[in-house]
Every structure is written in C-alpha cells, then in structure tokens.
Motif scaffolding. Structure first.
Motif, PDB file in Angstrom:
ATOM      1  N   MET A  85       0.774  -1.147  -0.050  1.00 20.90           N
ATOM      2  CA  MET A  85      -0.101  -0.058   0.048  1.00 20.90           C
ATOM      3  C   MET A  85       0.767   1.297  -0.069  1.00 20.90           C
ATOM      4  SD  MET A  85      -2.522  -1.469   2.493  1.00 20.90           S
ATOM      5  CE  MET A  85      -1.859  -2.685   2.950  1.00 20.90           C
ATOM      6  N   SER A  86       0.830   2.095  -1.095  1.00 15.23           N
ATOM      7  CA  SER A  86       1.555   3.450  -1.177  1.00 15.23           C
ATOM      8  C   SER A  86       1.131   4.354  -0.289  1.00 15.23           C
ATOM      9  CB  SER A  86       1.626   3.547  -2.808  1.00 15.23           C
ATOM     10  OG  SER A  86       0.378   3.862  -3.026  1.00 15.23           O
ATOM     11  N   ARG A  87       1.935   5.107   0.050  1.00 17.35           N
ATOM     12  CA  ARG A  87       1.453   6.715   0.555  1.00 17.35           C
ATOM     13  C   ARG A  87       0.672   6.461   1.868  1.00 17.35           C
ATOM     14  NH1 ARG A  87       0.232  10.327  -4.901  1.00 17.35           N
ATOM     15  NH2 ARG A  87       1.877   9.248  -6.308  1.00 17.35           N
ATOM     16  N   GLY A  88       1.183   5.815   2.528  1.00 14.27           N
ATOM     17  CA  GLY A  88       0.479   5.478   3.958  1.00 14.27           C
ATOM     18  C   GLY A  88      -0.885   4.849   4.099  1.00 14.27           C
ATOM     19  N   GLY A  89      -1.270   4.398   3.092  1.00 14.54           N
ATOM     20  CA  GLY A  89      -2.756   3.734   2.916  1.00 14.54           C
ATOM     21  C   GLY A  89      -2.962   2.647   3.737  1.00 14.54           C
ATOM     22  N   GLN A  90      -4.093   2.400   4.321  1.00 14.70           N
ATOM     23  CA  GLN A  90      -4.147   1.045   5.162  1.00 14.70           C
ATOM     24  C   GLN A  90      -5.125   0.014   4.416  1.00 14.70           C
ATOM     25  OE1 GLN A  90      -2.491   0.387   7.997  1.00 14.70           O
ATOM     26  NE2 GLN A  90      -1.547   2.477   8.112  1.00 14.70           N
ATOM     27  N   GLY A  91      -4.961  -1.330   4.868  1.00 14.35           N
ATOM     28  CA  GLY A  91      -5.820  -2.137   4.476  1.00 14.35           C
ATOM     29  C   GLY A  91      -7.206  -2.190   5.190  1.00 14.35           C
ATOM     30  N   LEU A  92      -8.273  -2.177   4.701  1.00 13.00           N
ATOM     31  CA  LEU A  92      -9.297  -1.878   5.459  1.00 13.00           C
ATOM     32  C   LEU A  92     -10.579  -3.130   5.175  1.00 13.00           C
ATOM     33  CD1 LEU A  92     -10.176   1.869   5.272  1.00 13.00           C
ATOM     34  CD2 LEU A  92      -8.953   0.823   7.166  1.00 13.00           C
ATOM     35  N   ALA A  93     -10.929  -3.589   6.441  1.00 18.27           N
ATOM     36  CA  ALA A  93     -11.986  -4.730   5.945  1.00 18.27           C
ATOM     37  C   ALA A  93     -13.248  -4.197   6.735  1.00 18.27           C
ATOM     38  CB  ALA A  93     -11.634  -6.136   6.986  1.00 18.27           C
ATOM     39  N   ARG A  94     -14.213  -4.588   6.046  1.00 19.34           N
ATOM     40  CA  ARG A  94     -15.594  -4.099   6.753  1.00 19.34           C
ATOM     41  C   ARG A  94     -15.919  -4.962   7.933  1.00 19.34           C
ATOM     42  NH1 ARG A  94     -20.026  -3.139   3.454  1.00 19.34           N
ATOM     43  NH2 ARG A  94     -21.145  -3.189   5.576  1.00 19.34           N
ATOM     44  N   VAL A  95     -16.389  -4.086   9.186  1.00 17.19           N
ATOM     45  CA  VAL A  95     -16.762  -4.607  10.283  1.00 17.19           C
ATOM     46  C   VAL A  95     -17.655  -5.800  10.392  1.00 17.19           C
ATOM     47  CG1 VAL A  95     -17.423  -3.853  12.530  1.00 17.19           C
ATOM     48  CG2 VAL A  95     -15.761  -2.342  11.446  1.00 17.19           C
ATOM     49  N   ALA A  96     -18.758  -5.124   9.711  1.00 16.82           N
ATOM     50  CA  ALA A  96     -20.005  -6.279   9.464  1.00 16.82           C
ATOM     51  C   ALA A  96     -19.666  -7.542   8.921  1.00 16.82           C
ATOM     52  CB  ALA A  96     -21.253  -5.407   8.761  1.00 16.82           C
ATOM     53  N   VAL A  97     -18.537  -7.417   7.977  1.00 21.94           N
ATOM     54  CA  VAL A  97     -18.462  -8.792   7.011  1.00 21.94           C
ATOM     55  C   VAL A  97     -17.584  -9.829   8.060  1.00 21.94           C
ATOM     56  CG1 VAL A  97     -17.167  -9.503   5.277  1.00 21.94           C
ATOM     57  CG2 VAL A  97     -18.526  -7.611   4.819  1.00 21.94           C
ATOM     58  N   VAL A  98     -16.402  -8.891   9.017  1.00 21.07           N
ATOM     59  CA  VAL A  98     -15.897  -9.857   9.982  1.00 21.07           C
ATOM     60  C   VAL A  98     -16.768 -10.421  10.899  1.00 21.07           C
ATOM     61  CG1 VAL A  98     -13.954  -9.959  11.531  1.00 21.07           C
ATOM     62  CG2 VAL A  98     -13.892  -8.371   9.602  1.00 21.07           C
TER      63      VAL A  98
END
Length: 193
Positions: A1-14
């Motif tokens: 992930m470039s430029r400080g981006g984060q991987g995000l997962a949906r709370v409801a999906v988890v």
C-alpha cells in the motif's frame, strides 16, 4: 500500500464471517445428536438445546454493542490511498484462521450428544444466529448513519480476529456504496433499473 494507505476490512463482514459455519455445523451436529438417546434422553436434550440456542443467540447478538457503538461514533473517513478489502477475502481470512476452532467446536457438539442429545449442536447454531443478528444490527446502524464501517486489517491480526477487540482503536468510514458488501455484510445484490 503506497503513500500511507491502510488495508481496511468491513466490520459487519468480519462479524458475519463466522455465522454460516457455526449455524451449519450446529444444525448438522444437532441432527446427528438426536440419534443417541444420551444420558438425559432426547426430549430433555432437545428442550435444553432450545434454551441454549436462545441464550447463545441473545448473548452473542448483544455482547460488545457498547464497544461497537463507541468505535463507530468517532470514525474518520477512509483516505484515497486506503485499500478496501473484498468481502470474499475477509470471509476467507476469518474462516481459515478459525477453521481449527470451528472443527473443535463441532467435535465437542457431537461428543456432547452422548450425554445431552442435540444440545451442543443447538448451542453452536445459536452462536451463528447471534452473529447474523449482530451483523444485521450493524447494518441498520450503517444505513442510519449513511456510512459503512471499516477496520484496519493489521488490527484484526493474523487470523482475522475480533473487529471490536482491544487492538482496535478506531473505525474508518466510507459512503454507503463503497466496497462489494451491502450494509450488514451481506453480498451486494445488483440493482435492477
């Protein structure tokens, strides 16, 4: 992930990821568990199982709501460099990370049938139902706030852990149309027209 981006997962999906495996393992274990008469007998086993189903569903559905509300109350918008994880990837990660726990729970539910028929399986099914109810509650909150809730993947841990665990410090939010999962974590259906 470039430029400080984060991987995000949906709370409801988890939250929803464990619902189907627990439900189906519980239904199968309860069905097989009715065959032996057990120590208590089938009637008492099924009645105890029904009580366990209701208690487990309510406990799982209500557990941690205050924490989810607190984390969802002060969300920051996801940045343009954040990577939104697909629903299928989130579900697969959670299920792979928890497969041995699911197998152990299924084996315990089957084994308990020789003492109390069907009760262990109905307890598992109740836990699955509770997760569906919790995901539905999150979906209603997302619709009301017109924003989807996301959690950083690295905070979930290697096994796709708990979206309201101690490691989670805040949620991020996006518009209601972001990602490939509907509010509540279900598959997004193609709109007609």
């Amino acid at each position: 992930m470039s430029r400080g981006g984060q991987g995000l997962a949906r709370v409801a999906v988890v939250v929803r990821a464990g619902a189907a495996p627990l439900w189906w393992a519980g239904v199968f274990a309860a069905g097989v568990g009715v065959l032996p008469s057990g120590i208590t007998g089938r009637r008492i086993g099924v009645m105890a199982g029904a009580a366990l189903f209701l208690v487990a569903a309510a406990w799982v559905a209500l557990r941690g709501r205050r924490r989810y509300t607190a984390l969802g109350g002060g969300t920051a918008r996801a940045g343009k460099h954040d990577l939104l994880q697909d629903r299928a990837v989130t579900v697969r990660t959670w299920r792979r990370g928890h497969r041995w726990w699911l197998l152990l729970a299924f084996a315990a539910a089957l084994g308990s049938s020789f003492a109390v028929p069907a009760a262990g399986g109905m307890l598992l099914a109740g836990c699955g139902t509770g997760l569906w109810l919790k995901a539905g509650w999150l979906g209603r909150r997302e619709r009301a706030g017109d924003a989807l809730l996301w959690v950083r993947v690295d905070w979930l841990g290697r096994y796709g852990g708990r979206p309201a665990g101690k490691a989670v410090r805040a949620y991020r939010s996006t518009g209601i149309a972001a990602g490939d999962a509907a509010p509540g974590g279900a598959r997004r259906t193609a709109s007609v027209g």
